[in-house]
Design a protein around this motif. Sequence first.
Motif, PDB file in Angstrom:
ATOM      1  N   ASP A  58       4.128 -18.670   1.662  1.00 17.92           N
ATOM      2  CA  ASP A  58       5.452 -17.979   2.074  1.00 17.92           C
ATOM      3  C   ASP A  58       5.841 -17.476   0.801  1.00 17.92           C
ATOM      4  OD1 ASP A  58       8.234 -17.431   2.460  1.00 17.92           O
ATOM      5  OD2 ASP A  58       8.667 -18.981   3.611  1.00 17.92           O
ATOM      6  N   VAL A  59       5.705 -16.152   0.681  1.00 17.36           N
ATOM      7  CA  VAL A  59       5.994 -15.232  -0.569  1.00 17.36           C
ATOM      8  C   VAL A  59       7.382 -15.609  -1.189  1.00 17.36           C
ATOM      9  CG1 VAL A  59       3.924 -13.844  -0.331  1.00 17.36           C
ATOM     10  CG2 VAL A  59       6.423 -13.056   0.560  1.00 17.36           C
ATOM     11  N   THR A  60       8.254 -15.699  -0.411  1.00 19.82           N
ATOM     12  CA  THR A  60       9.651 -16.100  -0.865  1.00 19.82           C
ATOM     13  C   THR A  60       9.892 -17.630  -1.197  1.00 19.82           C
ATOM     14  OG1 THR A  60      10.778 -16.354   1.346  1.00 19.82           O
ATOM     15  CG2 THR A  60      10.526 -14.110   0.287  1.00 19.82           C
ATOM     16  N   ASN A  82      -1.246  -7.072  -2.075  1.00 19.14           N
ATOM     17  CA  ASN A  82       0.123  -7.629  -1.776  1.00 19.14           C
ATOM     18  C   ASN A  82       0.668  -6.757  -0.740  1.00 19.14           C
ATOM     19  OD1 ASN A  82       1.281  -9.665  -4.032  1.00 19.14           O
ATOM     20  ND2 ASN A  82       0.499  -7.855  -5.235  1.00 19.14           N
ATOM     21  N   ASN A  83       0.501  -7.125   0.473  1.00 14.21           N
ATOM     22  CA  ASN A  83       1.082  -6.545   1.609  1.00 14.21           C
ATOM     23  C   ASN A  83       2.170  -7.120   2.284  1.00 14.21           C
ATOM     24  OD1 ASN A  83       0.325  -4.654   4.292  1.00 14.21           O
ATOM     25  ND2 ASN A  83       0.138  -7.037   4.961  1.00 14.21           N
ATOM     26  N   ALA A  84       2.442  -8.251   2.187  1.00 11.15           N
ATOM     27  CA  ALA A  84       3.436  -9.109   3.002  1.00 11.15           C
ATOM     28  C   ALA A  84       5.046  -8.206   2.617  1.00 11.15           C
ATOM     29  CB  ALA A  84       3.817 -10.208   2.643  1.00 11.15           C
ATOM     30  N   ILE A 108      11.642 -10.527  -0.466  1.00 10.65           N
ATOM     31  CA  ILE A 108      10.201 -10.268   0.209  1.00 10.65           C
ATOM     32  C   ILE A 108       9.509  -8.917  -0.327  1.00 10.65           C
ATOM     33  CG2 ILE A 108       9.009  -9.723   2.448  1.00 10.65           C
ATOM     34  CD1 ILE A 108      11.261 -11.345   3.949  1.00 10.65           C
ATOM     35  N   ASN A 109      10.391  -7.844  -0.356  1.00 13.71           N
ATOM     36  CA  ASN A 109       9.515  -6.425  -0.575  1.00 13.71           C
ATOM     37  C   ASN A 109       9.446  -6.052  -2.076  1.00 13.71           C
ATOM     38  OD1 ASN A 109       9.557  -6.159   2.022  1.00 13.71           O
ATOM     39  ND2 ASN A 109      10.975  -4.613   2.282  1.00 13.71           N
ATOM     40  N   THR A 110      10.507  -6.905  -2.863  1.00 16.94           N
ATOM     41  CA  THR A 110      10.502  -6.113  -4.264  1.00 16.94           C
ATOM     42  C   THR A 110      10.073  -7.467  -5.304  1.00 16.94           C
ATOM     43  OG1 THR A 110      12.484  -5.040  -3.685  1.00 16.94           O
ATOM     44  CG2 THR A 110      11.933  -5.034  -6.044  1.00 16.94           C
ATOM     45  N   ILE A 111      10.552  -8.643  -4.995  1.00 18.79           N
ATOM     46  CA  ILE A 111      10.556  -9.508  -6.014  1.00 18.79           C
ATOM     47  C   ILE A 111       9.267 -10.338  -5.713  1.00 18.79           C
ATOM     48  CG2 ILE A 111      11.435 -11.794  -6.947  1.00 18.79           C
ATOM     49  CD1 ILE A 111      14.367 -10.623  -6.080  1.00 18.79           C
ATOM     50  N   ALA A 112       9.024 -10.778  -4.350  1.00 18.48           N
ATOM     51  CA  ALA A 112       7.847 -11.540  -4.214  1.00 18.48           C
ATOM     52  C   ALA A 112       6.518 -10.899  -4.567  1.00 18.48           C
ATOM     53  CB  ALA A 112       7.927 -11.670  -2.610  1.00 18.48           C
ATOM     54  N   PRO A 113       6.278  -9.614  -4.550  1.00 23.82           N
ATOM     55  CA  PRO A 113       4.881  -9.245  -4.803  1.00 23.82           C
ATOM     56  C   PRO A 113       4.785  -9.520  -6.460  1.00 23.82           C
ATOM     57  CG  PRO A 113       6.050  -7.608  -3.618  1.00 23.82           C
ATOM     58  CD  PRO A 113       6.983  -8.557  -3.707  1.00 23.82           C
ATOM     59  N   LEU A 114       5.522  -9.392  -7.042  1.00 20.33           N
ATOM     60  CA  LEU A 114       5.576  -9.618  -8.591  1.00 20.33           C
ATOM     61  C   LEU A 114       5.229 -10.871  -8.888  1.00 20.33           C
ATOM     62  CD1 LEU A 114       5.445  -7.027 -10.768  1.00 20.33           C
ATOM     63  CD2 LEU A 114       6.281  -6.350  -8.520  1.00 20.33           C
ATOM     64  N   MET A 115       6.086 -11.911  -7.987  1.00 24.52           N
ATOM     65  CA  MET A 115       6.144 -13.292  -8.449  1.00 24.52           C
ATOM     66  C   MET A 115       4.592 -13.768  -8.072  1.00 24.52           C
ATOM     67  SD  MET A 115       8.721 -13.747  -9.807  1.00 24.52           S
ATOM     68  CE  MET A 115       8.456 -15.167 -10.187  1.00 24.52           C
ATOM     69  N   VAL A 116       3.781 -13.128  -7.013  1.00 30.23           N
ATOM     70  CA  VAL A 116       2.560 -13.740  -6.350  1.00 30.23           C
ATOM     71  C   VAL A 116       1.646 -13.195  -7.620  1.00 30.23           C
ATOM     72  CG1 VAL A 116       1.059 -13.327  -4.815  1.00 30.23           C
ATOM     73  CG2 VAL A 116       3.037 -13.628  -3.831  1.00 30.23           C
ATOM     74  N   THR A 117       1.746 -11.989  -8.039  1.00 29.55           N
ATOM     75  CA  THR A 117       1.023 -11.232  -9.013  1.00 29.55           C
ATOM     76  C   THR A 117       1.092 -12.103 -10.400  1.00 29.55           C
ATOM     77  OG1 THR A 117       1.145  -9.306  -8.259  1.00 29.55           O
ATOM     78  CG2 THR A 117       0.360  -9.240 -10.086  1.00 29.55           C
ATOM     79  N   GLN A 118       1.990 -12.444 -10.668  1.00 27.99           N
ATOM     80  CA  GLN A 118       2.396 -13.194 -11.971  1.00 27.99           C
ATOM     81  C   GLN A 118       1.555 -14.562 -11.991  1.00 27.99           C
ATOM     82  OE1 GLN A 118       6.088 -13.244 -14.549  1.00 27.99           O
ATOM     83  NE2 GLN A 118       6.413 -15.122 -13.170  1.00 27.99           N
ATOM     84  N   VAL A 133      -3.132  -4.143  -5.889  1.00 21.82           N
ATOM     85  CA  VAL A 133      -2.574  -3.244  -4.828  1.00 21.82           C
ATOM     86  C   VAL A 133      -1.194  -3.834  -4.313  1.00 21.82           C
ATOM     87  CG1 VAL A 133      -3.060  -2.173  -2.739  1.00 21.82           C
ATOM     88  CG2 VAL A 133      -4.983  -2.749  -4.282  1.00 21.82           C
ATOM     89  N   PHE A 134      -0.550  -2.672  -4.154  1.00 22.42           N
ATOM     90  CA  PHE A 134       1.197  -3.007  -3.585  1.00 22.42           C
ATOM     91  C   PHE A 134       1.437  -2.079  -2.653  1.00 22.42           C
ATOM     92  CE2 PHE A 134       0.938  -4.448  -7.862  1.00 22.42           C
ATOM     93  CZ  PHE A 134       1.766  -5.465  -7.957  1.00 22.42           C
ATOM     94  N   ILE A 135       1.391  -2.627  -1.310  1.00 25.53           N
ATOM     95  CA  ILE A 135       1.782  -1.758  -0.157  1.00 25.53           C
ATOM     96  C   ILE A 135       3.225  -1.415  -0.004  1.00 25.53           C
ATOM     97  CG2 ILE A 135       1.645  -1.289   2.339  1.00 25.53           C
ATOM     98  CD1 ILE A 135      -1.232  -1.599   0.944  1.00 25.53           C
ATOM     99  N   SER A 136       3.520  -0.256  -0.490  1.00 29.67           N
ATOM    100  CA  SER A 136       4.969   0.345  -0.718  1.00 29.67           C
ATOM    101  C   SER A 136       5.290   1.139   0.569  1.00 29.67           C
ATOM    102  CB  SER A 136       5.147   0.948  -1.821  1.00 29.67           C
ATOM    103  OG  SER A 136       6.406   1.494  -2.107  1.00 29.67           O
ATOM    104  N   SER A 137       6.029   2.258   0.303  1.00 26.72           N
ATOM    105  CA  SER A 137       6.496   3.306   1.660  1.00 26.72           C
ATOM    106  C   SER A 137       7.202   4.318   1.076  1.00 26.72           C
ATOM    107  CB  SER A 137       7.398   2.630   2.651  1.00 26.72           C
ATOM    108  OG  SER A 137       7.804   3.751   3.456  1.00 26.72           O
TER     109      SER A 137
END
Length: 231
Positions: A58-60, A82-84, A108-118, A133-137
């Motif tokens: 759970d990324v959050t 980082n797709n979630a 979910i979209n901004t903070i979590a991808p960086l925390m997972v990467t860290q 990789v970061f899935i953005s929009s």
Amino acid sequence: MTKHVVITGANRGIGLGFVRHYLSQGDKVSACCRQPSQASALIQLAEIYGNLNILQLDVTDDASVKALPQHLNDHTIDILINNAGYYGPKGEGFGQLHSAEWQKVLAINTIAPLMVTQICYPMIQKATDAKVVFISSKMGSMGDNQSGGSYLYRSSKAGLNAAVKSLAIDLSSEDIYCAIFHPGWVQTEMGGPNALLTVTEAVEQMTQCIEKLDSESSGKFLNYDGQVIPW
């Protein structure tokens, strides 16, 4: 050479498309999702591919994120995707915004991808020419915004883009390359059945770009086909 690919939000849509692609390439895939016991598509793939590992994430949830290296046995990560993501409630315009929901989208979209990467950073450092990789929009592009609205989602993806730009600069000396992708209008639960691209089409083009990712393209905001998108 066989790669180890870690994918978040891997139980459906684009995440599942990435799982299928890399498994078909013979790579080892660690597919992360919130409820592995209910991830029927991943479970079916695991019965076919011995190189698929399904992990709870759970990324959050801080505890869930901190447990990820242990679940991965601290193995080298060649590609982290980082797709979630989460769109949030649709149709809420100015005057109808709620801070709690906005904070959820940002988490979910901004903070979590960086925390997972860290948390994965030590494992990424072990790889040669690692890719993150970061899935953005495109909705996170201020230059492309001609229609307004979508405050929650737009701001969360713009924030993600800004953070990853910094990350690409900070990791450049370690030959760790970062990609920010707009996946296109894809036939997923979010994109709907009338979208222009199938999941397979979007994933195939993005993975071609990931393969070519280098110091020159790292940190750029890219369309699924590799074209640069204005910030």
